[in-house]
Motif scaffolding. Structure first.
Motif, PDB file in Angstrom:
ATOM      1  N   UNK A   1     -26.391 -23.050 -32.191  1.00  0.00           N
ATOM      2  CA  UNK A   1     -25.589 -22.006 -32.803  1.00  0.00           C
ATOM      3  C   UNK A   1     -24.975 -22.004 -34.101  1.00  0.00           C
ATOM      4  N   UNK A   2     -24.378 -23.357 -34.239  1.00  0.00           N
ATOM      5  CA  UNK A   2     -23.777 -23.645 -35.692  1.00  0.00           C
ATOM      6  C   UNK A   2     -22.583 -22.497 -35.712  1.00  0.00           C
ATOM      7  N   UNK A   3     -22.303 -21.912 -36.956  1.00  0.00           N
ATOM      8  CA  UNK A   3     -21.217 -21.207 -36.973  1.00  0.00           C
ATOM      9  C   UNK A   3     -21.756 -19.894 -36.475  1.00  0.00           C
ATOM     10  N   UNK A   4     -22.668 -19.707 -36.097  1.00  0.00           N
ATOM     11  CA  UNK A   4     -22.851 -18.211 -35.413  1.00  0.00           C
ATOM     12  C   UNK A   4     -22.873 -17.071 -36.128  1.00  0.00           C
ATOM     13  N   UNK A   5     -23.284 -17.298 -37.617  1.00  0.00           N
ATOM     14  CA  UNK A   5     -23.376 -16.090 -38.331  1.00  0.00           C
ATOM     15  C   UNK A   5     -24.725 -15.282 -38.423  1.00  0.00           C
ATOM     16  N   UNK A   6     -25.711 -16.095 -37.867  1.00  0.00           N
ATOM     17  CA  UNK A   6     -27.051 -15.321 -37.833  1.00  0.00           C
ATOM     18  C   UNK A   6     -27.400 -14.797 -36.268  1.00  0.00           C
ATOM     19  N   UNK A   7     -26.507 -14.914 -35.381  1.00  0.00           N
ATOM     20  CA  UNK A   7     -26.593 -14.639 -34.005  1.00  0.00           C
ATOM     21  C   UNK A   7     -25.953 -13.521 -33.368  1.00  0.00           C
ATOM     22  N   UNK A   8     -26.443 -12.603 -33.017  1.00  0.00           N
ATOM     23  CA  UNK A   8     -25.996 -11.158 -32.460  1.00  0.00           C
ATOM     24  C   UNK A   8     -24.967 -11.647 -31.173  1.00  0.00           C
ATOM     25  N   UNK A   9     -24.009 -11.123 -31.245  1.00  0.00           N
ATOM     26  CA  UNK A   9     -22.992 -11.668 -29.960  1.00  0.00           C
ATOM     27  C   UNK A   9     -23.637 -11.136 -28.581  1.00  0.00           C
ATOM     28  N   UNK A  10     -24.185  -9.895 -28.703  1.00  0.00           N
ATOM     29  CA  UNK A  10     -24.822  -9.096 -27.577  1.00  0.00           C
ATOM     30  C   UNK A  10     -26.062  -9.349 -27.257  1.00  0.00           C
TER      31      UNK A  10
ATOM     32  N   UNK B   1     -19.851 -15.477 -34.991  1.00  0.00           N
ATOM     33  CA  UNK B   1     -19.076 -16.163 -35.831  1.00  0.00           C
ATOM     34  C   UNK B   1     -17.815 -15.140 -35.889  1.00  0.00           C
ATOM     35  N   UNK B   2     -18.128 -13.632 -35.822  1.00  0.00           N
ATOM     36  CA  UNK B   2     -16.952 -12.799 -36.008  1.00  0.00           C
ATOM     37  C   UNK B   2     -15.978 -12.902 -34.975  1.00  0.00           C
ATOM     38  N   UNK B   3     -16.283 -13.219 -33.736  1.00  0.00           N
ATOM     39  CA  UNK B   3     -15.409 -13.333 -32.676  1.00  0.00           C
ATOM     40  C   UNK B   3     -14.729 -14.754 -32.318  1.00  0.00           C
ATOM     41  N   UNK B   4     -14.969 -15.732 -33.280  1.00  0.00           N
ATOM     42  CA  UNK B   4     -14.408 -16.980 -33.317  1.00  0.00           C
ATOM     43  C   UNK B   4     -13.594 -17.276 -34.568  1.00  0.00           C
ATOM     44  N   UNK B   5     -12.446 -17.933 -34.393  1.00  0.00           N
ATOM     45  CA  UNK B   5     -11.569 -18.140 -35.580  1.00  0.00           C
ATOM     46  C   UNK B   5     -10.886 -19.653 -35.589  1.00  0.00           C
ATOM     47  N   UNK B   6     -11.187 -20.357 -36.276  1.00  0.00           N
ATOM     48  CA  UNK B   6     -10.711 -21.751 -36.475  1.00  0.00           C
ATOM     49  C   UNK B   6     -11.088 -22.489 -35.271  1.00  0.00           C
ATOM     50  N   UNK B   7     -12.311 -22.510 -34.941  1.00  0.00           N
ATOM     51  CA  UNK B   7     -12.922 -23.329 -34.105  1.00  0.00           C
ATOM     52  C   UNK B   7     -12.649 -23.025 -32.685  1.00  0.00           C
TER      53      UNK B   7
END
Length: 432
Positions: A27-36, A66-72
């Motif tokens: 997943x990494x930082x999750x910028x390219x993966x849709x949460x849903x 990535x949008x639903x996480x903050x500071x790991x």
């Protein structure tokens, strides 16, 4: 789904959802993966989890992981309720999805090895695990009325009977073993036979590779002959089946790289099978040990690793080839390169304690030589050992290290294999 696709492509495309959930995602930082919609979570896409999806209905559909996480860490909306453990957060702060690991089966080396035949592997893999559709299984399911063995026509067809207990299959396998010089009656089943084969024929040489090919070819040909009799109502004599298997062994091993030590047994078996016997012979090497120059001492060291026990040994000699000191120690089992470094370190310590000012180090380990000279990286477990060795060497007025062939390093080799007590021994020569 396009209608122009082939049957195989359509079958794969049809099962794309089953393949998708089994893919390992980084997943990494999750910028390219849709949460849903993306299957970044171990339980699959969040959208497919009805109860949790309803609870998080306030999250937009186009949001990324990535949008639903903050500071790991997860934001407050995910820190409560049953979704508090979405997935594992590793030390780097990246989200990962891990697939379960399965134990390695002991018989894998009998199927997958350099030079194996890929078309035989599926049949052998299923046969060892008793997964083939033999008549006894089909009879139990009600799809087969006759459970008699198709090869011998005398006993019920089971995995144990069909593979090497049947008179047909047993005759073929016994004659193949006779070609390899073994008189053996296979009556313990396929798994026991594979286990005996794995323990008897070890290594990567010509004979070991040929018997593995023979084993997989025998199982595959027996199953092929069984299917020919069931579905085509045609049969092949067992002597022809034996000839077909021997031809496969001959042509498959003809151009393989051979590593066997030439012996009377290997030459005899190669001649019987019609294989070329041009095994790699050990070339002779003429080398001598040269004494060091005057006012200089030479250290020769070696290491040994056998039966989960490591040991080191060596000796220091002067310019007249006189032995100044010998040593031998047992060490904890490590890699042979790490033990070679330990042997050099112990020898250098002895040389320093004897007030030797100029030291010449000889080792038959090219890896240890390159580590000391900085031409390759030192294993992390031996960083401290290398630092101690380098500090000791700087205290000498002059030192050098060089490679010596194993044939000229026999005294150190003997000392490294000497049966010494755990604390080690140091032998000083007697003076007249």
């Amino acid at each position: 789904m396009p209608h122009s696709l082939s049957w195989g492509a359509r079958s794969i495309f049809k099962n794309r959802y089953e393949f998708k959930v089994r893919i390992c995602y980084l997943v990494g930082e999750g910028r390219d993966l849709n949460f849903w919609t993306d299957p970044w979570h171990p339980d699959g896409p969040v959208d497919s989890q009805t109860s949790i999806g309803t609870m998080l209905s306030n999250i937009p559909r186009n949001v990324s992981v990535h949008d639903i996480r903050s500071d790991s860490d997860w934001k407050e909306v995910l820190n409560s309720g049953p979704y508090g453990e979405l997935t594992q957060i590793v030390h780097s702060g990246l989200f990962t999805k891990e697939l379960p690991s399965y134990p390695l089966v002991p018989w894998y080396s009998s199927l997958w090895f350099p030079g194996h035949l890929p078309r035989h592997c599926p049949v052998v893999w299923q046969a060892i695990q008793s997964r083939l559709s033999t008549k006894d299984r089909l009879f139990f399911l009600g799809s087969q009325r006759d459970s008699t063995c198709s090869l011998c026509r005398s006993e019920p067809e089971t995995h144990h009977h069909l593979f090497l207990a049947c008179s047909y299959s047993s005759w073929v396998w016994r004659f193949i073993l006779l070609r390899f010089g073994y008189r053996r009656k296979p009556n313990n089943g396929l798994q026991k036979e594979e286990e005996w084969l794995r323990k008897t024929f070890k290594g990567k040489g010509q004979i070991a590779r040929a018997i593995r090919i023979a084993f997989s070819a025998t199982v595959s040909h027996l199953w092929k002959e069984r299917n020919r009799r069931v579905f085509e109502e045609k049969s092949t004599h067992k002597q022809q089946t034996l000839k077909d298997i021997l031809d496969i062994i001959k042509f498959k091993t003809l151009y393989l790289k051979l590593q066997d030590i030439p012996s009377e047994k290997n030459i005899r078996i190669s001649n019987i099978l019609g294989l070329p016997c041009f095994s790699k012979e050990k070339s002779s090497r003429h080398c001598t040990w040269d004494p060091p120059p005057e006012d200089m001492a030479k250290l020769n060291s070696d290491a040994s690793l056998a039966n989960d026990q490591g040991s080191i040994g060596g000796l220091i000699r002067g310019s007249t080839s006189n032995i100044m000191v010998m040593f031998s120690w047992n060490k904890a089992p490590e890699t042979i390169s790490e033990l070679e470094l330990e042997a050099i370190l112990e020898g250098v310590k002895l040389a320093r304690s004897m007030d030797i000012r100029k030291l010449w180090i000889e080792t038959d380990s090219m890896n240890a030589l390159q580590i000391i000279t900085g031409k390759c990286n030192c294993p992390w477990r031996k960083k401290v050992t290398l630092k101690l060795l380098q500090d000791l060497l700087t205290s000498f007025e002059m030192w050098k290290v060089s490679h010596q062939w194993r044939e000229a390093n026999q005294p150190a080799d003997y000392l490294s294999k000497h049966d010494c007590p755990l604390k080690g021994i140091k032998i000083l020569p007697t003076t007249a």
